[in-house]
Design a protein around this motif. Structure first.
Motif, short mmCIF file in Angstrom:
data_model
loop_
_atom_site.label_atom_id
_atom_site.label_comp_id
_atom_site.label_asym_id
_atom_site.label_seq_id
_atom_site.Cartn_x
_atom_site.Cartn_y
_atom_site.Cartn_z
N LYS A 440 -57.15 6.83 68.76
CA LYS A 440 -58.25 7.66 68.26
C LYS A 440 -58.06 7.97 66.78
N ALA A 441 -56.81 8.30 66.42
CA ALA A 441 -56.52 8.61 65.02
C ALA A 441 -56.69 7.38 64.13
N SER A 444 -60.26 7.09 63.20
CA SER A 444 -60.57 8.10 62.19
C SER A 444 -60.10 7.64 60.80
N ASN A 447 -62.46 5.03 59.46
CA ASN A 447 -63.73 5.58 59.00
C ASN A 447 -63.61 6.29 57.66
N GLU A 448 -62.40 6.73 57.34
CA GLU A 448 -62.19 7.43 56.08
C GLU A 448 -61.97 6.49 54.90
#
Length: 464
Positions: A440-441, A444, A447-448
């Motif tokens: 999950k991280a 993230s 996406n950053e």
């Protein structure tokens, strides 16, 4: 050439025992002795044990000829043209057995020619053949089949067999002329090798200028022993290496791959690298890299040195290493320089420039050191992944984690980042975190990324 005579060092005066040999080495020695031949453990295994190290290479020498050795062992094959050797295999272990080498003067060559060769000439009518003719032909044939030298004095074929005394005189350094006898566990010391070990000085048998011309590889062996065994290179020997370093270009590229692997992947690669550079030996080995190493503070110098230090640590920690990583590091900056030239001269994309420069640099390097395909292909893959690791293109980052060369390419990027800093360092740190966090991280983090926003579809214009 000088003839040496041994000092017998009895069992109680040294630390080596039969149990220090591998069971298969001991078996080979005892088998040869049982068949009536003389046989000894020699070279590195004796030297290392006497210096308090665990022997890794176990070589055997005997007065049996290669064909006689083969007759003693069903698991034996003969190899080599330049040096005729017997390899006796026990699973993955190979025991290398050599016949005592003799001197390369005319008398030795005549004696080495079989009687059949001379008898075949003797069948000619007496009026058409003389003793001189027979002798001349024998000499020519011996020169072709048993012994030959290049114009520079380098031995290109060395199959003259002799006595143990002659064999000792033919060895390179005094500590390699120590012969261990398994029958009584004594050591025959032909050239004060024990003194060399005691004083930690590398001493060459014979005239260094002549011995280096016979086989230039002896120069890098001297460097390897000095660095690996923490021994001193006397000034005269050091100067002789510098003067004859250019002779390394006469060595076949295929032979140099194994020699350089032993040289730089022994656990003392960093100090060996600096010693090679000091003795002018890096230029004939890596001609594309050396011009970039004029400044010890340059990124090229620091990158290679850091890679070798990390490799040394991995070896001492018994972690896996590969020659592919070594060559990828040594040739990275020459390849990058070629790629930049192609980009500007031919106005081609960086990816294409890297592919062409990679092929070019590896081809040029193979003219000095022949890198087998099982290593040159990973080198190109490590290089090819650098651009992808730097760009970090969205969800392709997840795919890169499953690439078989990802770990090697990541380690490579990490080294580059530590040396060059800036964006490279930031990218390497990002990948370090990316591997450690949860799935999950990872999403993230992707996406950053600045370039991770989804691409907008272009609207088609309505047909008129």
């Amino acid at each position: 050439m000088q003839k040496l005579y041994p000092e017998v060092i009895e069992r109680d005066a040294h630390s080596m025992r039969n149990s220090d040999l591998t069971p298969n080495t001991l078996k080979v020695l005892q088998t040869l002795i049982r068949h009536g031949y003389k046989a000894y453990a020699v070279g590195g295994c004796v030297r290392d044990k006497l210096m308090g190290k665990d022997p890794k290479d176990f070589d055997v020498v005997t007065n049996a000829t290669p064909d006689q050795i083969k007759a003693c062992f069903r698991n034996c094959r003969l190899i080599g043209r330049r040096f005729r050797l017997a390899h006796i295999t026990y699973g993955r272990e190979i025991i290398e057995v050599a016949t005592f080498r003799g001197h390369h003067d005319s008398a030795d060559i005549i004696e080495s020619v079989s009687a059949n060769d001379i008898r075949s000439d003797a069948k000619k009518p007496p009026s058409k053949v003389s003793k001189l003719d027979v002798s001349s032909k024998a000499m020519r044939k011996a020169g072709e089949l048993l012994s030959s030298k290049s114009d520079t004095g380098q031995l290109t074929r060395d199959n003259i067999f002799g006595s143990i005394e002659e064999d000792a005189a033919r060895r390179d350094f005094t500590f390699n002329a120590l012969y261990f006898d398994v029958e009584d566990e004594s050591i025959l010391d032909f050239a004060d090798g024990m003194e060399s070990i005691g004083t930690r000085k590398i001493v060459m048998i014979g005239d260094p200028q002549l011995r280096f011309r016979e086989d230039p590889v002896r120069m890098i062996r001297a460097i390897r022993f000095a660095c690996k065994l923490h021994m001193q290179l006397p000034l005269a020997l050091s100067n002789s290496i510098k003067q004859n370093a250019h002779l390394m270009t006469n060595i076949p590229p295929a032979r140099l791959f194994e020699e350089v692997s032993k040289l730089l992947l022994s656990g003392y690669g960093a100090v060996t690298f600096e010693c090679l550079l000091m003795h002018n030996l890096l230029t004939p080995l890596f001609p594309l890299l050396t011009p970039l190493l004029t400044d010890v503070n340059s990124k090229e110098y620091q990158f290679v040195l850091l890679m070798l230090k990390n490799t040394d640590n991995r070896i001492h920690n018994e972690q896996r290493i590969t020659p592919a990583f070594l060559y990828a590091a040594f040739l990275w900056y020459p390849m990058e320089e070629r790629a930049q030239e192609r980009m500007f001269d031919a106005a081609m994309p960086l990816h294409d420039a890297i592919n062409l420069a990679s092929a070019d640099v590896l081809f040029q390097q193979s003219r000095r050191i022949m890198i087998p395909k099982r290593f040159s292909i990973p080198v190109r893959e490590i290089w090819g992944l650098q651009l992808r690791l730097q760009k970090r293109q969205g969800r392709r980052c997840l795919q890169l984690l499953d690439h078989p060369r990802f770990r090697a390419a990541y380690d490579f990027l990490l080294l580059r980042g530590n040396v060059e800093g800036g964006d490279l360092y930031e990218a390497a740190q990002w990948w370090t975190s990316f591997q450690e966090v949860s799935e999950k991280a990872r999403i993230s983090m992707i996406n950053e990324l600045p370039n991770s926003s989804p691409r907008k579809r272009r609207k088609r214009k309505a047909a008129p």
